[in-house]
Design an enzyme around this catalytic site. Structure first.
Site: not given
Ligand code: BDR
Ligand code: CA
Length: 315
Positions: A243
């Site tokens: 992400h």
């Molecule tokens: C987001 O949530 C976190 O677990 C990850 O680092 C990312 O920023 C994805 O939904």
């Protein structure tokens, strides 16, 4: 054009770590003025420590790391050890950091930096819940008109939710903070699950990180191995999304991404859909556009940029 001056606000998190490494590997395009940690994936005591571990891994002990807020504005903290492991950075064995945590509060660092630097020169890159950014806006509203832009990872529209059926983790953890940030009138680029779910680390792509054969390449491959097992099981796929690096990749090469200027509102009241990013993708309301909401990316370009840049570390 000189390097863009940014503050990374983060809750590392393996994917946060990769986003930070990408920024630190790209000094021509990005100057990281500091990193502010926030409670999110794991509690603040771990996210600030993990941020320091990552700077050391990158060979950048000069980057100042600040601890920010240890809980959401109005709610109890929700964490994600089920995804990121007990430390938040499970996977590789990394040494205890030698870098000291800065004494200043992260929120004050954000405010002071934006007030000191010329207007419209500082961009904020939030990779976790928006508590620090909203707190800075609440404490010193003058910063709003001085921020160049915010490029953040959070929310979802077509992909809906990952922590609840309706909400993405970062927005869900502190929806009240997200509402403040989305309504502030700041130029915003949003990387929702709609795009990050297309940034899939296949085995081949992870092997390319490992084959860098550097401490950074190996650590990134091991981090990815660890935290992606959860998404692979959840989505029943052989590859899982990366992400947060979408944010720093956007700063380096925005042409990798495509999206639309749309209105996005944050749900803060409903029990069922708390933290939902209600995105008017099809323009069915007359609500004013407040974000550039990214929907797609060229994933091959993204991964070749990432691998090539990680290969430059330590600089
Ligand atoms: C987001 O949530 C976190 O677990 C990850 O680092 C990312 O920023 C994805 O939904
Ligand atoms: Ca994150």
């Amino acid at each position: 054009m000189g390097a863009q001056k940014i503050i990374i606000d983060t809750d590392p998190g393996q994917d946060d770590a990769v986003a930070i490494l990408l920024a630190l590997a790209s000094p021509v395009e990005i100057e990281v003025l500091g990193i502010t940690a926030v409670a999110g994936n794991v509690p603040l005591s771990l996210t600030e420590k993990n941020a320091r571990i990552v700077c050391e891994l990158a060979g950048r002990p000069d980057i100042p790391v600040y601890a920010g807020c240890d809980r959401p504005l109005k709610r109890k903290l929700v964490t994600a050890e089920h995804v990121h492991g007990k430390t938040g950075l499970d996977g590789p064995e990394l040494p205890e950091p030698k870098i000291k945590l800065q004494e200043k509060h992260g929120v004050d660092f954000i405010i002071d930096t934006i007030l000191q630097e010329p207007k419209n020169t500082i961009s904020l890159c939030p990779l976790g819940p928006l508590t620090n950014i909203a707190s800075a806006i609440l404490k010193q509203p003058k910063i709003v008109s001085r921020i160049k832009k915010i490029v953040l990872m959070g929310g979802a529209y077509f992909e809906v939710g990952n922590i609840t059926p309706a909400a993405e983790f970062n927005i869900f953890v502190d929806p009240d903070a997200a509402k403040i940030v989305f309504e502030a009138g700041i130029d915003m680029v949003v990387m929702p699950l709609d795009v990050t779910h297309k940034a899939l680390v296949t085995e081949k792509r992870n092997e390319a990180f490992r084959q860098l054969k550097s401490p950074v390449g190996i650590a990134v491959a091991e981090m990815t191995d660890f935290f992606e097992r959860f998404d692979k099981e959840k989505y029943g796929s052989s590859a899982a999304p990366l992400h947060d690096p979408c944010v720093t990749a956007y700063l380096i090469d925005p042409k990798i991404f495509s999206g639309k200027n749309i209105n996005v509102e944050i749900e803060t009241k409903s029990e069922l859909t708390l933290g939902m990013t209600v995105a008017d993708w099809w323009g069915v309301t007359d609500r004013k556009a407040n974000t550039f909401f990214v929907g797609d990316l060229d994933s091959d370009k993204f991964f070749s940029l990432l691998t090539e840049r990680l290969g430059r570390l330590p600089i």
